[in-house]
Design a protein around this motif. Structure first.
Motif, PDB file in Angstrom:
ATOM      1  N   UNK A 266     -26.965  88.311   6.093  1.00 17.31           N
ATOM      2  CA  UNK A 266     -26.476  86.866   5.162  1.00 17.31           C
ATOM      3  C   UNK A 266     -28.163  85.996   4.953  1.00 17.31           C
ATOM      4  N   UNK A 267     -28.540  86.327   5.167  1.00 17.95           N
ATOM      5  CA  UNK A 267     -30.105  85.238   4.449  1.00 17.95           C
ATOM      6  C   UNK A 267     -30.075  85.973   3.148  1.00 17.95           C
ATOM      7  N   UNK A 268     -30.172  84.813   2.501  1.00 21.56           N
ATOM      8  CA  UNK A 268     -30.291  84.933   1.410  1.00 21.56           C
ATOM      9  C   UNK A 268     -31.825  85.053   0.491  1.00 21.56           C
ATOM     10  N   UNK A 269     -32.793  83.820   1.379  1.00 24.34           N
ATOM     11  CA  UNK A 269     -34.064  83.310   1.349  1.00 24.34           C
ATOM     12  C   UNK A 269     -34.032  82.450   1.745  1.00 24.34           C
ATOM     13  N   UNK A 270     -36.007  81.623   2.151  1.00 23.72           N
ATOM     14  CA  UNK A 270     -36.379  80.559   2.897  1.00 23.72           C
ATOM     15  C   UNK A 270     -37.280  79.880   1.838  1.00 23.72           C
ATOM     16  N   UNK A 271     -36.776  78.251   1.922  1.00 24.25           N
ATOM     17  CA  UNK A 271     -37.249  77.237   1.546  1.00 24.25           C
ATOM     18  C   UNK A 271     -38.147  76.451   2.337  1.00 24.25           C
ATOM     19  N   UNK A 272     -39.660  77.355   2.410  1.00 27.35           N
ATOM     20  CA  UNK A 272     -40.566  76.884   3.333  1.00 27.35           C
ATOM     21  C   UNK A 272     -41.515  75.199   2.581  1.00 27.35           C
ATOM     22  N   UNK A 273     -41.012  73.683   3.525  1.00 27.71           N
ATOM     23  CA  UNK A 273     -41.780  72.507   2.190  1.00 27.71           C
ATOM     24  C   UNK A 273     -42.916  71.898   3.908  1.00 27.71           C
ATOM     25  N   UNK A 274     -44.419  72.955   3.303  1.00 30.14           N
ATOM     26  CA  UNK A 274     -45.529  72.188   4.310  1.00 30.14           C
ATOM     27  C   UNK A 274     -45.554  73.127   5.622  1.00 30.14           C
ATOM     28  N   UNK A 275     -44.812  74.397   5.808  1.00 31.18           N
ATOM     29  CA  UNK A 275     -45.423  74.785   6.924  1.00 31.18           C
ATOM     30  C   UNK A 275     -45.534  75.172   7.773  1.00 31.18           C
ATOM     31  N   UNK A 276     -45.514  75.401   9.116  1.00 28.47           N
ATOM     32  CA  UNK A 276     -47.055  76.017   9.303  1.00 28.47           C
ATOM     33  C   UNK A 276     -46.361  78.337   9.273  1.00 28.47           C
ATOM     34  N   UNK A 277     -47.679  78.625   8.985  1.00 20.70           N
ATOM     35  CA  UNK A 277     -47.086  79.796   8.875  1.00 20.70           C
ATOM     36  C   UNK A 277     -48.277  80.535  10.282  1.00 20.70           C
ATOM     37  N   UNK A 278     -49.362  80.132  10.579  1.00 17.29           N
ATOM     38  CA  UNK A 278     -49.748  80.921  12.027  1.00 17.29           C
ATOM     39  C   UNK A 278     -50.054  79.747  12.107  1.00 17.29           C
ATOM     40  N   UNK A 279     -50.168  79.613  13.701  1.00 20.00           N
ATOM     41  CA  UNK A 279     -50.883  78.329  14.334  1.00 20.00           C
ATOM     42  C   UNK A 279     -51.471  78.411  14.712  1.00 20.00           C
ATOM     43  N   UNK A 280     -52.769  78.630  15.261  1.00 17.17           N
ATOM     44  CA  UNK A 280     -54.012  79.824  15.380  1.00 17.17           C
ATOM     45  C   UNK A 280     -55.082  78.710  13.876  1.00 17.17           C
ATOM     46  N   UNK A 281     -54.155  79.038  12.887  1.00 13.61           N
ATOM     47  CA  UNK A 281     -54.810  77.866  11.906  1.00 13.61           C
ATOM     48  C   UNK A 281     -54.470  76.670  12.546  1.00 13.61           C
ATOM     49  N   UNK A 282     -53.071  76.142  13.066  1.00  8.65           N
ATOM     50  CA  UNK A 282     -53.121  74.835  12.452  1.00  8.65           C
ATOM     51  C   UNK A 282     -54.250  74.279  13.456  1.00  8.65           C
ATOM     52  N   UNK A 283     -54.081  74.717  14.950  1.00 11.09           N
ATOM     53  CA  UNK A 283     -54.629  74.247  15.511  1.00 11.09           C
ATOM     54  C   UNK A 283     -56.273  74.502  15.621  1.00 11.09           C
ATOM     55  N   UNK A 284     -56.534  75.263  15.285  1.00  6.68           N
ATOM     56  CA  UNK A 284     -58.218  75.122  15.107  1.00  6.68           C
ATOM     57  C   UNK A 284     -58.624  74.123  14.119  1.00  6.68           C
ATOM     58  N   UNK A 285     -57.712  73.434  13.079  1.00  8.55           N
ATOM     59  CA  UNK A 285     -57.568  72.541  11.761  1.00  8.55           C
ATOM     60  C   UNK A 285     -57.227  71.054  12.604  1.00  8.55           C
TER      61      UNK A 285
END
Length: 407
Positions: A266-285
């Motif tokens: 059913x999913x036709x696509x995704x729109x991501x605003x300022x998304x978390x793609x990988x938590x390790x990158x975020x937490x290191x930052x």
């Protein structure tokens, strides 16, 4: 370093031997203390990551001119942003809308008030700056209905904004960490104009949906199930195409739905605003922002991803960081994705978003902003934000024919 036996064989004095022993004891105690402090800080950091955050004051009101309807704020990277924003306050008004910047110096920023403040009003100097802008669904002046989405933790409140004409294309809006569904209201008018029905959802532990047993976030690893229930709800109401739009941690949740849902067809696509793609990158930052050693990130992630540490982290189960790393899982993606991210986000770095584009240029498109900060891209440049999403919808034939003809 001489061992006591070798020192003695070379004629070391008893005083020297005692000094060596004392030094070793001191070093051992110091090392133990450092490890204890590092462990304590890492546990505190781990708990902070998964504990739903309450809104904290991050802005200082320096002055209020009710005659001119202006407000003066302490100068910060957020308060000097161009565009329209909101300000959570206490006193006569709990939330006010802010307009354009009228004046700025090194210490202060004067902005136009878009919410009328009377001369007898009393507002605390402590406030919280927000990109929400709309504080409730009624402010959109669009028909909507409150709904309840059944999930494993219980009924999750949602708002349903039907398209003007009957349609089988829906968008499901997913808010971020420490916020609620009001964050997503900015996107509803755009999708309504495109002839798309909007379902703005809540999920476990966000303050509106039911609380899980632990009351903590799983960073998308469990929350996606509540959103998947919303996809099922949309299907039962006649949806044949669903766009998932996730903000910040909502982006991580949307990606987990796309990867794991039984409704993937059913999913036709995704729109991501300022998304978390990988938590390790975020937490290191985040550890760098807090000026903490890099080891704190590793220890915190190690604790959160281990079952044995759950009594300390209070998560109730290990968080699967490998499963949440969508850059490494890029080959599993099957749906087109639009990412909107500012390179100076200030909270969720855009690095992983760029990496995902490199990994899957066939599916992933990215609109790179500057200055806009975290989840404030609509506020900063509404025209570009709207045009980016609408043109992406058009390229993927996601705008119903009637709406496309009207435009």
């Amino acid at each position: 370093m001489l061992t006591p036996r070798r020192a003695a064989s070379r004629g070391a004095t008893p005083a020297l031997l005692a000094g060596i022993r004392a030094a070793l004891v001191t070093l051992s105690v110091a090392l133990t203390g450092v490890l204890a402090v590092m462990g304590f800080v890492s546990v505190r950091f781990a708990r902070r990551i998964v504990t739903p955050a309450s809104r904290v004051a991050d802005t200082r009101i320096l002055g209020l001119d009710t005659a001119a309807q202006t407000i003066t704020l302490a100068n910060t990277p957020d308060t000097r942003l161009p565009g329209r924003y909101g300000l959570f306050t206490t006193g006569t008004a709990s939330y006010v809308k802010l307009g354009s910047v009228l004046a700025e110096d090194g210490d202060s920023v004067k902005r136009k008030l878009l919410t009328h403040i009377g001369p007898s009003s009393s507002i605390s100097s402590d406030a919280a700056f927000s990109g929400w802008y709309y504080s409730g669904p009624e402010e959109l002046h669009l028909p909507y209905s409150p709904e309840l989405i059944g999930s494993a933790v219980g009924p999750c409140p949602a708002w349903l904004f039907p398209a003007g004409e009957s349609t089988d294309t829906w968008v499901i809006q997913i808010h971020g960490r420490g916020t609620n569904r009001r964050e997503c209201l900015r996107a509803v008018p755009l999708f309504h104009a495109a002839g798309i029905t909007s379902l703005v959802v809540s999920y476990r532990n966000d303050g509106e949906a039911p609380r899980s047993r632990t009351g903590t976030y799983a960073l998308g690893a469990t929350e996606w199930r509540d959103v998947d229930a919303a996809v099922g709800f949309a299907r039962r109401r006649g949806a044949k195409r669903v766009v998932l739009m996730g903000w910040s941690m909502g982006g991580a949740i949307a990606l987990q739905v796309a990867l794991n849902s039984a409704h993937r067809d059913l999913i036709a696509g995704l729109v991501l605003e300022s998304p978390v793609i990988d938590w390790r990158t975020v937490l290191d930052y985040q550890t760098k922002l807090l000026k903490l050693p890099h080891a704190v990130t590793d220890l915190a992630i190690g604790a959160l991803s281990s079952d044995w540490a759950t009594p300390v982290t209070r998560t109730g189960g290990a968080i699967p960081f490998d499963r949440l790393d969508v850059v490494s899982r890029a080959g599993e993606l099957r749906h087109p994705i639009l990412i909107l991210h500012s390179d100076d986000d200030g909270f969720v770095p855009s690095d992983a978003s760029h990496d995902l584009v490199v990994r899957r240029p066939d599916l992933v498109e990215m609109q790179v902003f500057e200055v806009a900060r975290h989840t404030k891209l609509w506020n900063y440049d509404q025209e570009r934000w709207n045009d980016s999403i609408r043109s992406w919808l058009e390229r993927h034939d996601l705008i119903p024919a009637a709406a496309a003809a009207d435009n």
